[in-house]
Design an enzyme around this catalytic site. Structure first.
Site, PDB file in Angstrom:
ATOM      1  CB  SER A  76      -0.918   0.042   1.174  1.00 22.32           C
ATOM      2  OG  SER A  76      -1.997  -0.868   1.053  1.00 22.32           O
ATOM      3  CE  LYS A  79      -3.705   0.634  -1.129  1.00 23.38           C
ATOM      4  NZ  LYS A  79      -4.456   0.338   0.159  1.00 23.38           N
ATOM      5  CE1 TYR A 201      -4.226  -1.294  -4.567  1.00 22.18           C
ATOM      6  CE2 TYR A 201      -4.862  -3.430  -4.472  1.00 22.18           C
ATOM      7  CZ  TYR A 201      -4.654  -2.368  -3.688  1.00 22.18           C
ATOM      8  OH  TYR A 201      -4.575  -2.395  -2.567  1.00 22.18           O
ATOM      9  CE1 TYR A 253      -4.751   1.850   4.283  1.00 19.56           C
ATOM     10  CE2 TYR A 253      -3.325   1.059   5.652  1.00 19.56           C
ATOM     11  CZ  TYR A 253      -3.647   1.385   4.276  1.00 19.56           C
ATOM     12  OH  TYR A 253      -2.860   1.155   3.252  1.00 19.56           O
ATOM     13  CB  VAL A 271      -0.029  -5.609   4.090  1.00 22.09           C
ATOM     14  CG1 VAL A 271      -1.253  -5.020   4.787  1.00 22.09           C
ATOM     15  CG2 VAL A 271      -0.250  -6.316   2.738  1.00 22.09           C
TER      16      VAL A 271
HETATM   17  O1  DON Z   1      -4.954  -4.395  -1.385  1.00 20.35           O
HETATM   18  C1  DON Z   1      -4.175  -5.083  -0.924  1.00 20.35           C
HETATM   19  O2  DON Z   1      -4.682  -6.102  -0.098  1.00 20.35           O
HETATM   20  C2  DON Z   1      -2.575  -5.202  -0.595  1.00 20.35           C
HETATM   21  N1  DON Z   1      -2.069  -5.493  -1.693  1.00 20.35           N
HETATM   22  C3  DON Z   1      -2.155  -3.803  -0.332  1.00 20.35           C
HETATM   23  C4  DON Z   1      -2.775  -3.588   1.170  1.00 20.35           C
HETATM   24  C5  DON Z   1      -1.878  -2.854   1.934  1.00 20.35           C
HETATM   25  O3  DON Z   1      -0.725  -2.991   1.923  1.00 20.35           O
HETATM   26  C6  DON Z   1      -2.574  -2.187   3.309  1.00 20.35           C
HETATM   27  N2  DON Z   1      -1.672  -1.759   4.040  1.00 20.35           N
HETATM   28  N3  DON Z   1      -1.184  -1.499   5.094  1.00 20.35           N
END
Ligand code: DON
Length: 620
Positions: A76, A79, A201, A253, A271
């Site tokens: 993320s 983003k 994405y 978040y 993540v």
């Molecule tokens: O959308 C997702 O599930 C992941 N590829 C990215 C999510 C993410 O990194 C959330 N961040 N803390």
């Protein structure tokens, strides 16, 4: 063994960034809280003991400790950077039409859209980020992948690659994201294929970076959009501000509020365990540690970032800028001289120069608060000097409004008849060219302090020596009072009632034909005695009379009218004695008046002797 925070503190005082980072790393390495993400199967392979920290400064130095070079997927954290890229390409309005900027207070993968606008709330949650991914341009998936890699690579300052295993893993399992994408197709926020949007994405989340890369990417934001290592302008200034604003409010978040409260920096997590926080204008700090808290943020990263923010007072609302530091130093033009070599008389004259020059060196960023301080400082200086050199050599930036305020300062000083000159005006000033604007305001701009000083020195030499103190007492040292003792002086002051009158340069003091009812002793400046003559009744100079001398004294000896005009050559001050007051002095203290007459006759005899020499030389 964990180092206590006091060990971290003492490491700071050791003065080395490396030892500070080492101590910080050692403090949080033993922390076993949190769990490695498993919802993307491939991520569960991460080593929970990995822990890296990297700092990249806005001027291009990197400090790193621990597992700073272990590659991990950006997830993320991508983003924030892809949002910046979309803003740059499409403009603010087009992007805002598709995705808002409001925090959700919900988890990163929440399936929620703004009920009124149908937009996802912000580009940091999955919904918003998938919309932003749908905006990546390219003829096909390969072209879009290339564009995405180029965008992220520009922030990192190197070519980046996709971890295909993580990408496949997430593509195979990311059904929640699929649901979000299709929901947004339904609401009209995604125009084309949701699967194409998800392709980019998932790929952007699977881009491999190191902790060092993430720090450099953050430093590009800290450096106003210019990658400090490659020098490439990756984002325009306005986009940087937009990205950081959204990171500040939404980057963490449903932990964003507590994060702002505790850490107070724009930040973005992923993540896989990455986290980057930006200190605008200064540096970025990145962390890598796979175990996550319940919000999906790296546990060690969040704790270490909180510590570093406290230790270094990084919170956005912690005032670390001391506006007074804009004044680098102030020098006195009497102690500092230009490099122009002067002859001895001129040096002596400059030592006695009337108008002191102040050199005020500014430094750092000129913005409203610092320029306001400069204005205040100059206002205070105006009480003791009318000549100031403002040196901008150490100024690093100047926003448009501040450039306007500086031009205003120039106008205020000129209008008040004071002299403000500029040394080294750098090519700064946002949308206005500061030096052009200063020139339009009739400012003198010099290449450096040396040349500005030379200008003021030349001016002082033209003006002559410092004018002595203007007071009745100051006439005591002149020839007119030769032979006075204390008692004479007291009696003179009481009976003759001397008064000080000041005249601007050029002012007429005496006009031919006026009644001769007073006489004058020059205690500052000088006068020109002129008479009309010749066929065209032209005004020509009879003499110029300077400091310590008298004029109009014929009034003492005859009743009559003035025979010539007298005007102040420079700003002039005279002691004026009225003829009737002088008569009172004569009646009460004839011995004093006898001394004055003797002094006047001596002076007149000297002037006569000089006039004879002139007449003789003209006749010969
Ligand atoms: O959308 C997702 O599930 C992941 N590829 C990215 C999510 C993410 O990194 C959330 N961040 N803390």
């Amino acid at each position: 063994m964990a180092l206590s925070s006091s060990a971290v503190a003492s490491a700071i005082f050791e003065g080395s960034v490396a030892s500070f980072l080492k101590a910080l790393h050692a403090e949080f390495l033993p922390d076993r809280d949190g769990n490695v993400a498993t919802y993307i199967p491939e991520l569960s392979n991460a080593d929970p003991d990995h822990f890296g920290i990297a700092i990249a400064t806005a001027d291009g130095r990197v400090h790193a400790v621990g597992d700073w070079d272990v590659p991990f997927t950006i997830q993320s954290a991508s983003k924030a950077f892809m949002y910046g890229e979309a803003l740059k390409r499409l403009g603010r309005d087009a992007v805002l039409a598709k995705v808002g900027v409001e925090p959700t207070g919900d988890a990163f993968n929440s399936i929620v859209l703004d009920e009124i606008t149908n937009r996802p709330f912000n580009p940091m949650v999955n919904a918003g980020a998938i919309v932003v991914s749908s905006l990546v341009e390219g003829a096909d998936r390969t072209a879009r992948e290339k564009a995405m890699l180029a965008a992220l690579g520009a922030f990192a300052g190197r070519d980046l690659a996709i971890d295909r295993a993580v990408f496949e893993s997430e593509s195979a399992t990311g059904h929640r994201n699929r649901a979000i994408a299709y929901l947004m197709l339904n609401s009209g926020m995604i125009d084309a294929s949701p699967d194409d949007a998800l392709d980019i994405y998932f790929k952007q989340c699977s881009v491999l970076v190191t902790c060092r890369d993430l720090a450099v990417m953050g430093a590009t934001l800290a450096n106003d959009g210019v990658n400090p290592l490659s020098g490439e302008r990756v984002l325009p200034t306005g986009c940087v501000q937009d990205v950081l604003s959204v990171m500040y409010g939404c980057g963490m978040y449903d932990y964003a509020g507590q994060w702002s409260f505790d850490v107070g920096l724009p930040a973005k997590s992923g993540v896989a365990g990455g986290l980057v926080a930006v200190v605008p204008g200064e540096f970025a700090i990145a962390f890598y540690s796979p175990p996550l808290d319940r919000f999906g943020n790296t546990v060690r990263g969040v704790k270490a970032c909180k510590r570093i923010s406290e230790m270094l007072s990084l919170h956005s609302f912690c005032s670390r800028t001391e506006v007074g530091s804009v004044i680098r130093r102030e020098l006195c033009g009497l102690t500092v001289r230009s490099n122009r070599v002067r002859k001895r008389e001129d040096r002596t004259l400059l030592d006695a120069a009337a108008a002191p020059v102040r050199i005020v060196e500014l430094q750092g960023a000129l913005h409203f608060a610092t320029v306001e301080r400069v204005g205040f400082h100059l206002g205070a200086l105006a009480a003791s000097t009318s000549r100031v050199i403002l040196d901008l050599r150490h100024v690093t930036s100047c926003d448009m409004a501040s450039a306007g305020f500086l031009v205003g300062l120039q106008r205020i000083w000129s209008d008040a008849g004071r002299m403000l000159v500029w040394s080294f005006v750098p090519p700064i000033g946002g949308l206005i060219d500061l030096s052009a604007a200063l020139v339009a305001a009739k400012a003198h701009i010099f290449a450096d302090i040396d040349h500005a000083l030379e200008y003021f020195e030349d001016l002082a030499l033209v003006e002559g020596p410092a004018q002595p103190e203007v007071s009745i007492d100051s006439m005591r040292r002149f020839d007119l009072c030769r032979g006075f003792d204390e008692q004479d002086w007291t009696n003179f002051v009481v009976c003759a009632a001397p008064k000080i009158v000041e005249f601007e340069a050029g002012a007429t003091i005496v006009r031919a034909g006026d009644p001769a009812d007073r006489f004058f002793i020059i205690i500052a400046g000088g006068v020109r005695v002129s008479s009309r003559g010749g066929q065209d009744a032209r005004l020509f100079r009879l003499s110029s009379i300077g400091l310590g001398l008298t004029f109009g004294e014929m009034a003492l000896f005859e009743d009559g009218r003035r025979s010539a005009d007298v005007a102040a050559e420079t700003r002039t001050a005279c002691v004026v004695i009225a003829k009737d007051a002088f008569a009172r002095l004569e009646a009460a203290h004839p011995a004093i008046v006898a001394k004055i007459y003797a002094n006047i006759i001596r002076e007149q005899a000297e002037r006569l002797r000089r006039a004879n020499v002139t007449i003789n030389s003209l006749e010969s």
